[in-house]
Design an enzyme around this catalytic site. Sequence first.
Site, mmCIF file in Angstrom:
data_model
loop_
_atom_site.group_PDB
_atom_site.id
_atom_site.type_symbol
_atom_site.label_atom_id
_atom_site.label_comp_id
_atom_site.label_asym_id
_atom_site.label_seq_id
_atom_site.Cartn_x
_atom_site.Cartn_y
_atom_site.Cartn_z
ATOM 1 N N HIS A 185 12.557 -24.764 -67.349
ATOM 2 C CA HIS A 185 11.924 -26.066 -67.528
ATOM 3 C C HIS A 185 11.421 -26.237 -68.950
ATOM 4 O O HIS A 185 11.538 -27.312 -69.548
ATOM 5 C CB HIS A 185 10.775 -26.228 -66.530
ATOM 6 C CG HIS A 185 10.337 -27.646 -66.340
ATOM 7 N ND1 HIS A 185 9.204 -28.165 -66.925
ATOM 8 C CD2 HIS A 185 10.891 -28.664 -65.625
ATOM 9 C CE1 HIS A 185 9.074 -29.429 -66.574
ATOM 10 N NE2 HIS A 185 10.077 -29.773 -65.792
ATOM 11 N N HIS A 206 13.735 -35.371 -69.076
ATOM 12 C CA HIS A 206 12.805 -36.322 -68.476
ATOM 13 C C HIS A 206 13.041 -37.714 -69.060
ATOM 14 O O HIS A 206 13.760 -37.880 -70.046
ATOM 15 C CB HIS A 206 11.364 -35.899 -68.732
ATOM 16 C CG HIS A 206 10.942 -34.713 -67.923
ATOM 17 N ND1 HIS A 206 11.160 -33.425 -68.329
ATOM 18 C CD2 HIS A 206 10.322 -34.623 -66.726
ATOM 19 C CE1 HIS A 206 10.695 -32.585 -67.423
ATOM 20 N NE2 HIS A 206 10.183 -33.288 -66.433
ATOM 21 N N HIS A 215 16.766 -31.838 -61.898
ATOM 22 C CA HIS A 215 15.846 -31.052 -61.083
ATOM 23 C C HIS A 215 16.477 -30.648 -59.753
ATOM 24 O O HIS A 215 16.146 -29.583 -59.211
ATOM 25 C CB HIS A 215 14.539 -31.824 -60.880
ATOM 26 C CG HIS A 215 13.662 -31.836 -62.089
ATOM 27 N ND1 HIS A 215 13.758 -32.800 -63.061
ATOM 28 C CD2 HIS A 215 12.684 -30.978 -62.506
ATOM 29 C CE1 HIS A 215 12.869 -32.550 -64.017
ATOM 30 N NE2 HIS A 215 12.212 -31.453 -63.703
ATOM 31 N N HIS A 338 6.069 -38.932 -59.565
ATOM 32 C CA HIS A 338 5.889 -37.486 -59.549
ATOM 33 C C HIS A 338 4.846 -36.993 -60.556
ATOM 34 O O HIS A 338 4.340 -35.880 -60.437
ATOM 35 C CB HIS A 338 7.248 -36.815 -59.803
ATOM 36 C CG HIS A 338 7.378 -36.009 -61.050
ATOM 37 N ND1 HIS A 338 7.374 -36.567 -62.325
ATOM 38 C CD2 HIS A 338 7.517 -34.666 -61.229
ATOM 39 C CE1 HIS A 338 7.518 -35.602 -63.215
ATOM 40 N NE2 HIS A 338 7.603 -34.446 -62.595
ATOM 41 N N HIS A 342 1.524 -33.236 -61.208
ATOM 42 C CA HIS A 342 1.465 -32.255 -62.300
ATOM 43 C C HIS A 342 0.053 -32.196 -62.881
ATOM 44 O O HIS A 342 -0.543 -31.120 -63.001
ATOM 45 C CB HIS A 342 2.465 -32.627 -63.394
ATOM 46 C CG HIS A 342 3.844 -32.127 -63.164
ATOM 47 N ND1 HIS A 342 4.259 -30.873 -63.534
ATOM 48 C CD2 HIS A 342 4.926 -32.723 -62.600
ATOM 49 C CE1 HIS A 342 5.524 -30.699 -63.207
ATOM 50 N NE2 HIS A 342 5.962 -31.825 -62.640
ATOM 51 N N PHE A 359 4.617 -29.598 -69.532
ATOM 52 C CA PHE A 359 6.028 -29.317 -69.283
ATOM 53 C C PHE A 359 6.401 -27.882 -69.636
ATOM 54 O O PHE A 359 7.231 -27.268 -68.970
ATOM 55 C CB PHE A 359 6.913 -30.277 -70.076
ATOM 56 C CG PHE A 359 7.036 -31.655 -69.482
ATOM 57 C CD1 PHE A 359 6.509 -31.946 -68.244
ATOM 58 C CD2 PHE A 359 7.690 -32.668 -70.176
ATOM 59 C CE1 PHE A 359 6.616 -33.220 -67.693
ATOM 60 C CE2 PHE A 359 7.811 -33.945 -69.644
ATOM 61 C CZ PHE A 359 7.270 -34.217 -68.405
ATOM 62 N N HIS A 372 8.738 -30.529 -56.558
ATOM 63 C CA HIS A 372 9.997 -31.190 -56.890
ATOM 64 C C HIS A 372 10.936 -31.290 -55.695
ATOM 65 O O HIS A 372 11.802 -32.171 -55.666
ATOM 66 C CB HIS A 372 10.672 -30.498 -58.079
ATOM 67 C CG HIS A 372 10.223 -31.072 -59.387
ATOM 68 N ND1 HIS A 372 10.795 -32.200 -59.940
ATOM 69 C CD2 HIS A 372 9.219 -30.708 -60.222
ATOM 70 C CE1 HIS A 372 10.182 -32.500 -61.065
ATOM 71 N NE2 HIS A 372 9.216 -31.618 -61.266
#
Length: 594
Positions: A185, A206, A215, A338, A342, A359, A372
């Site tokens: 990632h 992204h 993903h 989403h 995070h 990230f 995810h």
Amino acid sequence: MASLTSLISSPPSSTNNIFPKTSQLSAPIGRLQTLRKSQLAVTCKSSNGRSDPFDEVLAAAAAASRRDVLLGLGAGLYGAGAFVTDPFSAAFARPIDGPSQDVCKLATPSPGNPLQIECCPPAMAGRESKPFQFPSPSEPKRIRRPAHLASQDKEYVEKYKLAMKRMKCLPPEDPRSFFQQAKVHCAYCNGSYVQSSHTNLGLQIHFSWLFLPFHRMYLHFYERILGSLIQDPTFALPFWNWDHEDGMAIAEMFKDPESPLFDGLRNVYHLPSNKPLDLRWDRVTEDKPFERIRDDNYARVYELMVSGAQRRLEFFGPKYRAGDPPPAGGGGTSERLHNMAHLWTGGHNQQFGEDMGNFYSAGRDPIFYVHHCNVDRLWNVWKTIGGFRFDFDDYDYLNTSFLFYDENSDLIKIKVKDVLDPQALGLEYEDRPIPWRNSRPVPTAANAARTATAAAITSPSAFPLVLEKVTTVMVPRPKKGRTAKEKSAASEILVVEGIELEGDKVVQFEVVINDDPDNPSGPSNSEFAGSFLNIPHVHGNNGHNKFVTGLRMDITELLEDIGAENDDQIQVTLVPKKSDGPVTIGGLKIEYSS
């Protein structure tokens, strides 16, 4: 500051294993080095020792070492003949052909920060990739279950813990190890990789139509590695069912500090079972009633899956082709849905929001993959709602490819078209109720009386402006009173354009329409149009981290609900929330999306 050697050799105290002390947050390398010691709550050496491969990457970064990655590129594989190649499209094609085989850079949480992180996979000089092969139809299906229910299955939890323990105990140089899997990632999302055909441009998965398929690929290989480590081809990850009230809290299986599923860098205030994920968390309020969080969450999912996601461009995000600069923040509604998990899960007292809140480090928390899985599940759900909800058939989209290691440590080249059908991957999701489908927001009482005074209206000529306070502006509509046929042909999109910010800063604001600026509505009211949230990351274009992006909100249904379809203009209010850096707004406009 303690030396790096002393930090590596000194084991953490039992207290620090769960909650790091404030004194450990003073210096980037020392802070993360100590916290890394708390991250793998499983020993691979002895009952008293720890083997944490994240230590090695910090030592390597401190010594300013770096390695180039040589990844062979092989021929891709068309997905079971599901798509026909258009010769005309192919002649002008610009699909992204994975990351460069020659360039992989050190990453950093923030431009100019002395902490540099090796996010590149093991050097694979001279090794060619293999084309992706679909699992045999005779293989057993992998069925993903909601995490809160799977936590009640002791046999499953023990199996999951064993698989994770074995993954964490693999040698750090093994591409199947948790150390290497977590770096995937970081490499793709935080500025390490560049495009293979345009090495002057960063590669970012992204903020574009690649977010969902990338993903899904990542989860596919990660899940199969776990299953192979316990010789169970049926093993499947659970999904964090945060779109249902029963599954909004972090599942119990992730809370045991001695479990390999635990991560010491989570927000400690959000670990209790009575703390549901708050999709509208403002980074300040921690005492909202459960019912309010639940109702707002349902309304937000409805907005980002139904009313605001009637067109695939709005759901997936903008198109991204080879030669394009890395896309900037914003993304489609699927990604915006989403984002908050995070930020909410990541460590509230960490300099860069580690682990989930950045990230570069998100893949270091096992719950990242479970989160995810639910995002991936909702992709499937979105396509069942109807209307214009279907995947892109664009040649460049279908043929964009990425590189992953599989359960045999082989380097695999996989294309987007290979992952559009989960069943072809041997994957299914356990059916769950979808309560948010009945959560269409309602207008506030006496909507017409909740508008701003003339003195409170900001002139369009004031833009661009730094968003430091609640700001209201009148936005003209190109067309009013649209017919049902016109609405079917194109959605009305409110665009906040020219959003300029630093990528490594949390920035968030909300948008309401025809509402009282002094008491703006929340997601459960129709006047709420949407929100913007940036998750910290390095943008990935030659180290420059200031970027300009936009926010798109489908307001077709909203205008119907608040009775504004025949208005010549709408009153738009921007409501800033707690942010770590300034954000500049370039302007607002309305356009149409077909």
